[in-house]
Design a protein around this motif. Structure first.
Motif, mmCIF file in Angstrom:
data_model
loop_
_atom_site.group_PDB
_atom_site.id
_atom_site.type_symbol
_atom_site.label_atom_id
_atom_site.label_comp_id
_atom_site.label_asym_id
_atom_site.label_seq_id
_atom_site.Cartn_x
_atom_site.Cartn_y
_atom_site.Cartn_z
ATOM 1 N N SER A 183 0.830 -1.207 0.000
ATOM 2 C CA SER A 183 0.000 0.000 0.000
ATOM 3 C C SER A 183 0.864 1.256 0.000
ATOM 4 O O SER A 183 0.400 2.325 -0.387
ATOM 5 C CB SER A 183 -0.939 0.029 1.206
ATOM 6 N N HIS A 184 2.131 1.127 0.446
ATOM 7 C CA HIS A 184 3.024 2.283 0.501
ATOM 8 C C HIS A 184 4.432 1.882 0.095
ATOM 9 O O HIS A 184 4.917 0.805 0.463
ATOM 10 C CB HIS A 184 3.046 2.882 1.918
ATOM 11 N N ALA A 185 5.079 2.741 -0.651
ATOM 12 C CA ALA A 185 6.463 2.520 -1.056
ATOM 13 C C ALA A 185 7.106 3.877 -1.318
ATOM 14 O O ALA A 185 6.411 4.886 -1.502
ATOM 15 C CB ALA A 185 6.544 1.630 -2.297
ATOM 16 N N THR A 186 8.436 3.867 -1.329
ATOM 17 C CA THR A 186 9.188 5.107 -1.494
ATOM 18 C C THR A 186 9.730 5.196 -2.917
ATOM 19 O O THR A 186 10.641 4.442 -3.283
ATOM 20 C CB THR A 186 10.352 5.169 -0.496
ATOM 21 N N PRO A 187 9.183 6.091 -3.740
ATOM 22 C CA PRO A 187 9.734 6.252 -5.092
ATOM 23 C C PRO A 187 11.198 6.662 -5.028
ATOM 24 O O PRO A 187 11.611 7.352 -4.088
ATOM 25 C CB PRO A 187 8.863 7.370 -5.693
ATOM 26 N N PRO A 188 12.010 6.247 -5.980
ATOM 27 C CA PRO A 188 13.432 6.600 -5.970
ATOM 28 C C PRO A 188 13.647 8.101 -5.812
ATOM 29 O O PRO A 188 12.991 8.912 -6.471
ATOM 30 C CB PRO A 188 13.915 6.115 -7.344
ATOM 31 N N GLY A 189 14.546 8.454 -4.893
ATOM 32 C CA GLY A 189 14.875 9.852 -4.671
ATOM 33 C C GLY A 189 13.849 10.646 -3.896
ATOM 34 O O GLY A 189 13.941 11.864 -3.803
ATOM 35 N N ASN A 190 12.870 9.965 -3.298
ATOM 36 C CA ASN A 190 11.788 10.678 -2.611
ATOM 37 C C ASN A 190 11.634 10.188 -1.174
ATOM 38 O O ASN A 190 10.542 10.114 -0.646
ATOM 39 C CB ASN A 190 10.474 10.469 -3.377
ATOM 40 N N SER A 191 12.745 9.851 -0.546
ATOM 41 C CA SER A 191 12.663 9.295 0.803
ATOM 42 C C SER A 191 12.622 10.388 1.860
ATOM 43 O O SER A 191 13.117 11.498 1.658
ATOM 44 C CB SER A 191 13.853 8.376 1.067
ATOM 45 N N LYS A 192 12.004 10.043 2.971
ATOM 46 C CA LYS A 192 12.008 10.875 4.169
ATOM 47 C C LYS A 192 12.338 9.981 5.351
ATOM 48 O O LYS A 192 11.857 8.848 5.423
ATOM 49 C CB LYS A 192 10.632 11.526 4.404
ATOM 50 N N ALA A 193 13.134 10.481 6.266
ATOM 51 C CA ALA A 193 13.563 9.678 7.406
ATOM 52 C C ALA A 193 12.356 9.148 8.180
ATOM 53 O O ALA A 193 11.476 9.912 8.577
ATOM 54 C CB ALA A 193 14.447 10.506 8.330
ATOM 55 N N GLY A 194 12.325 7.828 8.347
ATOM 56 C CA GLY A 194 11.258 7.204 9.132
ATOM 57 C C GLY A 194 9.981 6.930 8.385
ATOM 58 O O GLY A 194 9.092 6.246 8.898
ATOM 59 N N SER A 195 9.867 7.423 7.151
ATOM 60 C CA SER A 195 8.636 7.253 6.379
ATOM 61 C C SER A 195 8.623 5.916 5.659
ATOM 62 O O SER A 195 9.662 5.421 5.219
ATOM 63 C CB SER A 195 8.520 8.384 5.349
ATOM 64 N N VAL A 196 7.423 5.319 5.528
ATOM 65 C CA VAL A 196 7.278 4.114 4.692
ATOM 66 C C VAL A 196 6.922 4.497 3.267
ATOM 67 O O VAL A 196 6.638 3.632 2.434
ATOM 68 C CB VAL A 196 6.221 3.147 5.263
ATOM 69 N N GLY A 197 6.942 5.789 2.967
ATOM 70 C CA GLY A 197 6.744 6.240 1.598
ATOM 71 C C GLY A 197 5.376 6.828 1.341
ATOM 72 O O GLY A 197 4.634 7.197 2.262
ATOM 73 N N LEU A 198 5.055 6.897 0.065
ATOM 74 C CA LEU A 198 3.786 7.443 -0.391
ATOM 75 C C LEU A 198 2.782 6.324 -0.625
ATOM 76 O O LEU A 198 3.155 5.187 -0.917
ATOM 77 C CB LEU A 198 3.984 8.207 -1.699
ATOM 78 N N THR A 199 1.522 6.657 -0.537
ATOM 79 C CA THR A 199 0.466 5.710 -0.880
ATOM 80 C C THR A 199 0.580 5.364 -2.366
ATOM 81 O O THR A 199 0.705 6.254 -3.201
ATOM 82 C CB THR A 199 -0.910 6.320 -0.591
#
Length: 520
Positions: free
Chosen positions: A329-345
């Motif tokens: 349901s969530h993943a981090t697109p390349p180059g779009n990471s934030k510390a502690g985040s599981v990414g974008l929906t």
């Protein structure tokens, strides 16, 4: 109602049988290695993989395997795993994927509940699979997938027949895989995932998982687990990447394979990332080919991710999912990471953050239970409409049991969980399963199990045990009893003896009070 739609553009969803989708580039890439056996250094090309799949499917149909039948697969990762998985799918059936470290009792439970009619197993696990078949009443011999002259059962090669096309299925209704999950609570349940669930979830993750045909992917996460099954096996093969399989995780071997095969992506769980961050052996290998490490299955500390990233020289990001979500349901697109985040929906997905007490939706940066709706949501739990209704509501929202928040940029953070599951190295351990075993012991009158934080494993099960009077039980005896009956990752990390288990008036274990005892 506050609904947060994905910020990523919707993908065009095709909803087709899974094998044709996963192997749609097999003709174009016929001579390229699809799956390499890491320890054995042999491979199946895309052309060979498709040929083996369709020949085994033809043999299954000729032997009487029918649309809707269930076959169990008890094996570690190898090039033969996708052959069996997709042959069953082409034959119109469903695979129930079994953890090969299970004992015969655990396998028998899954065979019985899934109503499997045949069992495939790697040779090293054939004996326990055959024993489980006897316990559960599955007729015939175990089919050994990796030996032409097995010491037990029959060789898979003997089942090969004329290649066939896909048996007609309804992608939205026909179940193709039955992994077992404890959901938000309780004993393991068969999760009914359809062809469309699997195909659509791969399509949804196209821009965020961002798999590429040039990728070489280390496949150590087990294919029997939804993360390995979908994000590694099916997604990577669909995109034309090459998999390098390992039957179990060994750090030195994994690092050697990364160096030897110039691995570009490493899908991992937090204990592996911790090893990349801290283990002294890491500096002895050339890992410069890696462009990304993606961690999932359990929360990863931001500090560990940053330390690993700096040490190995590539981004280390997180994703989030559940078996019931096919799984992403969530993943981090390349180059779009934030510390502690599981990414974008991921695309074509909506989420809500809901107050678990009031049921009210919560605004940005406020913590609440994560609810998810999209085409990746399971069909339901096998033979368990009550559990299905408790997890997926009438409007299609899956209640994850995880506490999360979403920030103004659409990044989601998992901060805690409501559910009782214990996550050991990314694997789910249901307290109820261990508790049911413990109270069967003749010298234990009551028991409760909770998760205790552990740096290496994330969590380990901690048992609170009420012994019978004058039992003489000690911690080692209780641990040995559980170890005799359960897979390694379910083994107890500790035992505490107590006079009583705290419970509510309705008899529910008050795990919060037990956690306060270990935190206090």
């Amino acid at each position: 109602m506050i609904v947060h739609a994905s910020l990523l553009p919707d993908e065009l969803l095709s909803s087709q049988p899974v094998t044709g989708f996963v192997l749609q580039r097999a003709g174009e890439l016929a001579d390229q290695p699809a799956v390499i056996d890491g320890p054995g250094e042999w491979a199946l090309t895309f052309g060979q993989l498709e040929q083996e799949v369709r020949s085994l499917a033809g043999g299954l149909v000729a032997a009487g395997f029918q649309r809707g039948d269930v076959a169990a697969l008890v094996a570690p990762n190898s090039p033969w795993y996708p052959v069996v998985f997709h042959a069953v799918a082409v034959a119109g059936g469903a695979v129930t994927t079994v953890n090969p470290t299970y004992g015969a009792d655990e396998i028998a439970y899954q065979l019985t509940d899934s109503q499997a009619t045949m069992v495939f197993a790697a040779e090293g696990f054939a004996a326990q699979a055959q024993e489980a078949m006897g316990q559960s009443g599955v007729a015939g011999d175990v089919v050994v997938i990796d030996s032409d002259s097995p010491s037990a059962g029959i060789a898979m090669r003997s089942l090969m027949g004329d290649p066939i096309a896909q048996v007609e299925v309804d992608p939205h209704d026909d179940v193709v895989v039955l992994p077992y999950s404890s959901g938000t609570t309780g004993l393991p349940k068969g999760v009914m995932l359809t062809h469309a669930n699997l195909v659509n979830n791969i399509e949804q993750g196209a821009s965020s998982v961002a798999s590429q045909p040039s990728d070489v992917v280390l496949a150590v996460l087990p294919f029997f687990h939804i993360y390995g099954m979908q994000v590694l096996m099916n997604d990577q093969l669909h995109h034309g990447a090459t998999l390098v399989t390992m039957p179990r995780f060994d750090l030195a071997q994994a690092l050697s394979l990364i160096e030897r095969h110039q691995v570009t992506r490493f899908f991992a769980v937090p204990p592996i990332v911790l090893a990349l961050a801290k283990h002294p052996a890491v500096v002895d290998y050339d890992l410069s080919s890696l462009r990304q490490v993606l961690s999932g299955a359990a929360p990863l500390g931001a500090e560990v991710a940053a330390e690993a990233s700096t040490r190995i020289g590539c981004e280390v990001v997180q994703g989030y999912g559940m078996t019931e979500l096919s799984p992403i349901s969530h993943a981090t697109p390349p180059g779009n990471s934030k510390a502690g985040s599981v990414g974008l929906t991921v695309a074509n997905t909506e989420i809500r953050i809901v107050d678990s007490d009031s049921g009210e939706d919560l605004p940005i940066d406020v913590e609440g239970e994560l609810w998810i709706r999209g085409p990746q949501v399971m069909k339901g739990y096998l033979n368990n409409p009550e559990a299905t209704a408790e997890t997926v509501d009438e409007d299609g929202w899956l209640h994850t049991g995880d506490i999360a928040r979403i920030d103004g940029d659409g990044h989601v953070y998992i901060v805690d969980r409501l559910k009782e599951l214990i996550k050991v190295k990314g694997f789910q351990v249901a307290p109820a399963e261990l508790e049911a075993l413990l109270v069967e012991h003749p010298q234990i009158t009551d028991a409760a199990v909770i998760g205790r934080p552990d740096e290496e494993s994330g969590e380990v099960p901690l048992a609170f045990v009420v012994p019978s009077p004058d039992s003489g039980l000690d911690e080692q005896a209780v641990k040995a009893y559980v170890a005799e009956h359960m897979a390694t990752y379910k083994h107890l990390g500790g035992v505490r003896f107590t006079d009583a288990i705290p419970k509510s008036a309705s008899g529910k274990i008050l795990r919060r009070e037990l956690r306060e005892l270990i935190d206090g």
